[in-house]
Each structure stands twice: as C-alpha cells, then as structure tokens.
Scaffold this active site. Structure first.
Site, PDB file in Angstrom:
ATOM      1  N   ASP A 173       4.933  13.497 -17.322  1.00 32.18           N
ATOM      2  CA  ASP A 173       4.376  13.186 -18.791  1.00 32.18           C
ATOM      3  C   ASP A 173       2.816  12.912 -18.413  1.00 32.18           C
ATOM      4  OD1 ASP A 173       4.088  12.288 -21.411  1.00 32.18           O
ATOM      5  OD2 ASP A 173       4.780  10.318 -21.088  1.00 32.18           O
TER       6      ASP A 173
ATOM      7  N   GLU B 193      -2.138  15.710 -19.206  1.00 29.09           N
ATOM      8  CA  GLU B 193      -3.131  16.488 -19.703  1.00 29.09           C
ATOM      9  C   GLU B 193      -4.333  16.464 -19.004  1.00 29.09           C
ATOM     10  OE1 GLU B 193      -1.321  14.436 -21.647  1.00 29.09           O
ATOM     11  OE2 GLU B 193       0.287  15.914 -22.300  1.00 29.09           O
TER      12      GLU B 193
ATOM     13  N   ASP C 202       4.709  14.155 -28.675  1.00 30.50           N
ATOM     14  CA  ASP C 202       5.068  13.249 -29.503  1.00 30.50           C
ATOM     15  C   ASP C 202       5.188  13.373 -31.051  1.00 30.50           C
ATOM     16  OD1 ASP C 202       5.255  11.697 -27.341  1.00 30.50           O
ATOM     17  OD2 ASP C 202       3.311  10.599 -27.381  1.00 30.50           O
TER      18      ASP C 202
HETATM   19  O1  MIG Z   1       1.832   6.845 -23.738  1.00 29.50           O
HETATM   20  O2  MIG Z   1       6.454   7.314 -21.294  1.00 29.50           O
HETATM   21  O3  MIG Z   1       5.113  11.863 -25.092  1.00 29.50           O
HETATM   22  O4  MIG Z   1       7.760  11.243 -24.442  1.00 29.50           O
HETATM   23  O5  MIG Z   1       8.488   8.487 -24.034  1.00 29.50           O
HETATM   24  C1  MIG Z   1       3.060   7.068 -24.033  1.00 29.50           C
HETATM   25  C2  MIG Z   1       6.589   6.775 -22.658  1.00 29.50           C
HETATM   26  C3  MIG Z   1       3.822   7.714 -22.927  1.00 29.50           C
HETATM   27  C4  MIG Z   1       4.468   9.706 -23.904  1.00 29.50           C
HETATM   28  C5  MIG Z   1       5.578  10.688 -23.969  1.00 29.50           C
HETATM   29  C6  MIG Z   1       6.766  10.232 -24.353  1.00 29.50           C
HETATM   30  C7  MIG Z   1       7.312   9.001 -23.599  1.00 29.50           C
HETATM   31  C8  MIG Z   1       6.146   8.125 -23.575  1.00 29.50           C
HETATM   32  N1  MIG Z   1       4.670   8.803 -23.041  1.00 29.50           N
END
Ligand code: MIG
Length: 823
Positions: free
Chosen positions: A431, A434, A507
């Site tokens: 995650d 980016e 999200d």
């Molecule tokens: O700042 O890990 O897109 O799927 O549950 C949020 C917590 C960080 C973003 C992800 C989401 C995930 C969440 N993450």
C-alpha cells in the site's frame, strides 16, 4: 509554427490547479522560481537520414529522430533535441526488439517511407511530420499535426517534450489505465502522477497508477500509442482543440511506440508483447477475499473465519491491514493482538483460509528496529539533493523510504519477507507506494534515485516507485517460496506493473456512483495492460446499505480480483452483515464465482499465455459499431460470459445490449438474438448474465475454498449454436510453476450444430493429468429431440433431460469426437 504551438505548458499548470492539497504543498516544497517562458522549439526540415540495423536516424541538422522497427506491427519513435539520445532504458519494456522482420525504406519528393509487412511509417521531409498507415487499406491511423517539439527546463535541466497528433472527426479514445470517468476518453485531458486519492470521485485526476498508453479507433480500425515516459505526463484527446490529440511530459525523452491494430484486441495483445503479461496467479487468488482495516486482535480474525464456514459462504483469504504490526513497523507483529501468529495462520490454513498481510514502504526511524538499522547501515534509504535523508510522516510516524529503483535495495527488501513466508503468510499487499506521505502528499522533486544505475530525481522515479516496490516483493517471494506462485497486490504502478502484481482501485466510496466508476475502472485497466484488478467491494469509505453491497458483490464475481474491503471507521462489512435477504443472495453469487472457477482460471491462462485481456468491454467486441464506443457498463469475462452489472438503486430490470451472435440467458436458458437491445429482469437476486451460444463453460461444484474438494466429474455446460465456436479449458496444479515445464492441460472444444446434429470435438495439449475421469455434460438449447449420442462412434447408453429441459449424460474425459443426433 503558428498556433500549433498551443500553450500546452500553461495548460498543464491549469490542470495542476484543479488538483488537491498535496500538489499545492508539493509546489511549496519546490518553489518554482520565476522562470521566463522559453520558446518551444520544433523539428525543422529533414537534412539527413541514416540507417543502422532496424533503426533509422533522421536529422534536421541539430535534433535527431530515431525510428525503430520493433516488429511488423510496432514502431518506436524517439526524439533527441540536440542530437544526443538519453540512455535507452525502460522499466516498462524489458526488451525492445521483437522478432526480426522484413522492412524497407523508400523516398519520394515529399517523404520517406519505412514499410514493414503490415504498416508504413512516413516521415515528411518538409515539416518532419510522422504518420503511420495500414499497408492494405492505406488508412492513415496516426498522423502528426505539428512536428515533435520541446522546451528547455531551466530549473531542472532537460526538456518538456511534446507530441501533437491529428484527432479525426469520428475518432474515439480508450485506455490510460487508472481514470475514474467515462470509458471513452475523447474530449478530455488527463495527467499521470501517482497519487493517493482518498475518496476520489468521478473524473478525479490523477489517481494511483500511470499507464501512458491509449487506443484510438477511427474508420473502424484501432491503433495504440504507448508514450513510455515516467515523468509527470499529460494527454489531451481533442479537449483543447477538437482536431488535435497531444501528449507531453515534464521531462525525459519524447519516446513512443506506435502499435498497429486493426482490432483493439490486437493492439492490447501487442502492448502486452512490449510490457509483459500477468503471471499465472495461484488458483486460490481467484477466490473471494475478505479484507478490513483492520481485523484484530486474533480472536476477531478467528471469528470472521468461523462465520464464513458456519454460514457456508465461500472464502479463500483473510487480510491483515496495518494494525497487525508493532507500531506500524513493517515485518513485525503486535504481540498483544497476535501473540502467536504462526499458530493462528496455521489454524486459518487448516480451515482453508490464506492469510494476506500489508507491507508499506515507510520504514520507521528507530535505531532499535532491525529493518531501519540495516537500511541505514547499507545506505538504502532515499536522499535529498543535498544528501539529507528523505524523511516523511506516515503511519509509523517519522519514516525513511527504501530506494526501490536500486536493484540492491530491491533484493534486500525482498528478502525481508522471509520470516513472514516461513510463518505461512500466503500473500502480500503493498500500500502507500505512490509513494504517499502525510501532509506533503509525496516526496519532493529533488529526492534522488538510483534508477537502475541511470540516476534520476523523484520527478523521473515517482511514477515507477510503487512498481519497483512490488517488484521487489514479487522477486523476493519467488526466491523464498521457490516453486510456489507469489500472490502480490499493489496500489501504485506504472506500465508493466502487471508482471509483478494485481491491483485494487484504492480508496473508493460506498455510493452507487462509485459502483459505476469501479465497473468502468476495471474494464479500463483490463484494456490498459492491467488485467488482474478489482475494487473495494462495498466501497472503502462510507456506508453501503444491503442493496448496494449485494449489487457490488454481484459485479465483483466478475472482477478479476474479488475482495471486499472497508475503512476502519465503518460498520461491519462482511457478506452477512446486512441480514436477509442479502446474506443469501451474497452467498448465491459468491458460490457462482466458485462454480465458474475452472472457466475463470482458463481465462487467466489465456491472458498470461497469449496476452488477451480478461475483461472485454463492448467496444472491444464490436469496435465497428460506433454506439459501442459509448456503451460502458457491460463487458465479457473472457469471451463466453457477458456481464451486465446492475448499477441503479431499486432496479428490477435493466437495458442490455447483446453483441452480434446468439446469447443464452444464464439463469433461464432463454435464447436471444444479438445485435439488439433488450430489457432484462434484474431483481435483487438476479444480475443479467449471458452465455455465448456455442460455448463450453466448465463448472465445479460449490466449494468453501479453492481445492476444498476433489472434482470427480467435471460439469461441462454446452450451449447449442448453429454455427461453430471454439472454447477451451486450462488445468494444472494450481499453485506451482510446473506449467512452465508443460505440466498443464489445454483442452480445446469445437462446437458446431445444425438442425439435426450437435458435434463437439476435443483436442488436448500438455502433460498434466486431470483429477477427474468423467465429464458430466449438460447441453443447453438443443432444437431437436434426441435420437442417440455417439462418443467416438460408440453409443452412449444412458441420457436424460433435467428439470430445465437440458440434456444430461456422462462420458469419459478422453473423447475426441462427440455427436448428438436428432431422432
Ligand atoms: O492511509 O492501511 O488504500 O486499503 O486499508 C490509509 C490502511 C492507508 C490505504 C489503503 C487502504 C488501507 C489503508 N491505507
């Protein structure tokens, strides 16, 4: 070059303004000192041309252009503003040259022509315009509206680079990977800069991934342009000027591939020939996945697992989001919540659940934390231009970030998964890559990257950072798991990321609009080289009601990646959370996913092996039908099942368009003629689905997880057609790389009917042995009463008609020719 110059540069900053906080902060980080606009420079007339192998170099005396024959159907163009090309390296395209092809150059007064067997690239002497035409039809597919141009960048060095092409009156555009608006891109402008776009809405741009590849269709023929440039890039499809399509970037090289069609499918397959296909995933990855931010402590996880099994709702994977870690330190466990993770994972596995855990790129600055210490000692973290560490706040607090564009760093990080793999964790979820940073959005532009030894600032590496992170994960797992297929999922990516991971669309929001957005997004990703994708079923933020959740599950059955996920501050979101009738309908549809497993898996193989996309929008089925350029909410999964998700609240029916041919209503077996629209019943317990006449669709019994039961007989649904159709079935071990040694089976079925016969021929290739001995045949839509059935010329002694009036009988799986004869 009069008004062709446009003012693309100014427009790019206008596009930036539309964007949100992170971008503004980013500008503050990198104050744009008052740079005087420098004039754009354009290629002049051609003074010289030189051939070197499969490359041609044209020059106007200063700038140079390389035209390279990649294959019969792919030609690459590069621009060197002052004659010096940049290093020829790409994260997207591991190998540029494909098979050696025949090509020749000729010239007349006006232009040079380089022709392969299928396509000719023209370079005009006077104005350096480049165009591509089909050799058979002579149709010009893509044509410069002005010569390639550039503008010096005084702040960073290098150039802003621009290409402007003609946009034909009836031309439409598709692709670009990760955009949240209409499927057809005509009339709009986009930019690519991987962004953590929490709760994005319709038309928010940019999002998480960068795929600078588009498909144009005009005159019923398709072609593609892949602008392989990792800097922030822009595309304009006739927005600024309806007669022009342009693309440009903030740096790097103007380098693009022209990809010939004429069919959209050809273009996508050829794009895959450059950037690779998705690996064959482990079969369990095609099951239903249950996720939540976050399931903890371990009693909660057990509870979820038990509920699935007790309620008989199939599920293959449970996810652990960031809270399983100790203070969000990657590769650690919170021992309070998970005192014995190995034991828990084993218990889950005994019940048929795989455990998938999250790993983020931000490494907590903490000298007592081994990952940080190692990374620091080895100097593996990113640094700013003046050598300070790149620090930013994410979940663990102050963090530093591995430079995943350094192969050594990737090897190191990939190895860190060892302990988790040994504990039995079956999949990894990357995650925030980016990369996302709280407050500032992402890294400042001056962060330096190794970039495979070619070096670059974050301007150049930003869009590939996430892809290189998940590459490190994937490659690490390949080593650690030896012959077992990795399962990886990433949020960010760049063209080619499909070689390393599947993706989810980030999200999203629990709204009907987002159901529509997600439907289009998955199709768009599919035709943009990222076939294994899915949305957070139910919507990440916000609260769906039972109806929305159920409609989303229904659509999710036909998302290549099927996972429900939700944010931490939302109410419970499991398939049973909304009570009846929703729970039963959700079960019925998740079961459908498992029944279709052999079909879905075969479609994945077809993608992996041959580069076919998994989801195929209507325009891909009938690109010559202009109405289909605007139809965006139906698609086929593979080429046999047409899916018409229900996207409206309270719907009890929906309008569907059936492509040419004949289609059976999957639920009622009613036969409908394609090439027309129908209003189809779609009460909550129904989503309109159609099987292509002539298809053979294999089916498994319902299982609670992939591999739960041995399949003793394989059900084959054969849909009668009075024309000829080929189908196929792929089988293998499901979790190893033995298929690379030909330990797999590809069974091809040829179905052909007339008014007195139905013929089914089977051909088998590969060295795997099916686990079943028998086929259980179910023949749908026979237009005659049955006299006898011959299997390899022997008569089948027993057959019957079932409650839906389908013919049922059994045969040995090894037949080569089957004939059903009218009485
Ligand atoms: O700042 O890990 O897109 O799927 O549950 C949020 C917590 C960080 C973003 C992800 C989401 C995930 C969440 N993450």
């Amino acid at each position: 070059m009069e008004e062709q110059t446009g003012n693309d540069r100014e427009m790019s900053s206008e596009a930036t303004q539309e964007n949100l906080a992170e971008e503004i902060v980013q500008h503050l980080n990198n104050p744009v000192t008052d740079i005087k606009p420098i004039e754009k420079q354009y290629l002049g007339n051609i003074r010289s041309v030189r051939k070197e192998g499969n490359r041609f170099y044209f020059s106007d005396g200063d700038a140079k252009v390389e035209v390279r024959i990649v294959s019969d159907e792919i030609i690459r163009v590069r621009l060197a503003p002052h004659g010096v090309f940049l290093d020829d390296f790409s994260y997207a395209v591991p190998e540029v040259d494909q098979k050696v092809t025949v090509f020749r150059m000729s010239e007349d007064r006006e232009r040079y022509a380089i022709a392969t067997n299928t396509v000719t690239c023209f370079v005009s002497k006077e104005n350096f315009h480049i165009s591509f035409a089909d050799n058979v039809t002579s149709q010009v597919m893509s044509e410069d509206a002005s010569p390639m141009h550039w503008e010096e960048n005084a702040e960073f060095g290098g150039y802003y680079v621009f290409a402007t092409k003609k946009c034909n009156a009836e031309e439409n555009f598709f692709g670009l990977g990760d955009k949240s608006g209409n499927f057809n891109l005509r009339g709009r402008r986009f930019q690519n800069w991987n962004t953590d776009a929490y709760s994005y809405g319709w038309d928010r741009d940019p999002l998480y991934r960068t795929v600078p590849f588009y498909i144009g269709i005009h005159g019923a023929a398709a072609y593609g342009i892949f602008f392989d440039n990792t800097f922030r890039s822009y595309f304009d499809f006739g927005k600024e000027d309806e007669s022009k399509t342009s693309f440009w970037a903030d740096g790097g090289e103007l380098q693009y591939y022209y990809i010939h069609g004429p069919h959209m499918m050809d273009v996508v397959k050829r794009y895959h020939s450059l950037t690779g296909t998705h690996q064959l995933p482990p079969r369990w990855a095609l099951g239903y996945h249950q996720c939540r931010w976050s399931y903890y402590p371990e009693t909660k996880v057990r509870d979820i697992a038990r509920n699935f099994r007790e309620r008989r709702i199939p599920c293959d994977a449970i996810y652990l989001d960031i809270d399983y870690m100790d203070g969000y330190r990657c590769f650690t466990w919170n021992k309070k919540y998970f005192p014995d993770p190995k034991k828990m994972i084993k218990e889950l596995s005994d019940q048929g659940f795989k455990t998938v855990v999250m790993i983020d790129p931000g490494i907590k600055v903490d000298d007592n934390y081994w990952v940080f210490k190692e990374g620091k000692e080895k100097r593996y973290f990113c640094r700013r231009s003046d050598d300070y560490y790149m620090e930013g706040h994410v979940w663990p607090g102050r963090c530093q970030f591995p430079d995943f564009t350094n192969p050594k760093v990737r090897t190191w990080f990939g190895g860190l998964y060892k302990e988790l793999v040994e504990m039995g964790v079956a999949g990894f979820w990357n995650d925030m890559n980016e990369p996302a940073v709280f407050g500032s959005g992402t890294f400042p532009n001056d962060v330096r990257h190794n970039y495979e030894g070619y070096r670059g600032s974050h301007r150049k590496a930003h869009n590939v950072y996430g892809m290189q992170m998940v590459r490190s994960t994937y490659d690490g797992l390949r080593k650690l798991q030896r012959n077992k297929r990795p399962f990886t999922i990433t949020r960010a990516g760049y063209s080619g990321v499909q070689r390393y991971a599947c993706v989810w669309t980030g999200d999203n929001v629990a709204s009907w609009e987002h159901l529509k957005i997600g439907n289009i997004q998955c199709q768009r990703l599919s035709v943009s080289g990222i076939p294994f994708a899915g949305t957070d079923i139910g919507g990440f933020s916000g609260e769906p009601d039972g109806e929305l959740f159920t409609r989303w599950i229904q659509m999710g059955v036909f998302s290549p990646f099927m996972r429900a996920h939700s944010a931490g501050d939302t109410r419970e979101r499991e398939p049973w959370s909304f009570g009846e009738p929703f729970e039963s309908i959700n079960r019925k549809f998740i079961e459908l996913r498992y029944r279709l497993m052999p079909y879905l898996y075969s479609v994945f193989w077809e993608h992996h092996r041959y580069g076919f996309p998994i989801l195929r929008p209507l325009v891909m089925l009938e690109q010559e039908n202009i109405s289909n350029h605007y139809r965006q909410d139906e698609f086929t999964f593979g080429d046999k099942i047409l899916v018409c998700p229900v996207l409206e609240q309270g719907a009890t029916a929906r309008q569907v368009y059936l492509p040419k041919g004949q289609w059976y209503n999957f639920w009622t077996n009613e036969l409908l003629q394609g090439g027309a629209e129908y209003n189809i019943e779609a009460r909550l317990e129904d989503m309109p689905l159609f099987a292509r006449a002539g298809s053979v669709i294999p089916e498994y019994p319902v299982m609670q997880y992939v591999g739960e039961k041995n399949v003793d007989e394989l059900l084959l649904n054969v849909y009668y057609a009075d024309y000829e159709v080929n189908s196929f079935l792929y089988e293998d071990h499901g979790d190893t790389f033995a298929f690379e040694q030909d330990i797999y089976l590809e069974k091809k079925y040829n179905v052909r009917g007339d008014d007195r016969n139905l013929y089914i021929e089977q051909a088998v290739e590969g060295l795997y042995t099916s686990m079943y001995e028998l086929y259980d045949l179910r023949v749908i839509g026979l237009p005659f009463t049955i006299g006898k059935i011959l299997v390899d010329d022997r008569e089948v002694p027993e057959f019957s008609m079932d409650e839906k009036n389908c013919l049922r009988f059994k045969t040995n799986r090894n037949f080569s020719r089957l004939q059903i004869i009218a009485s």
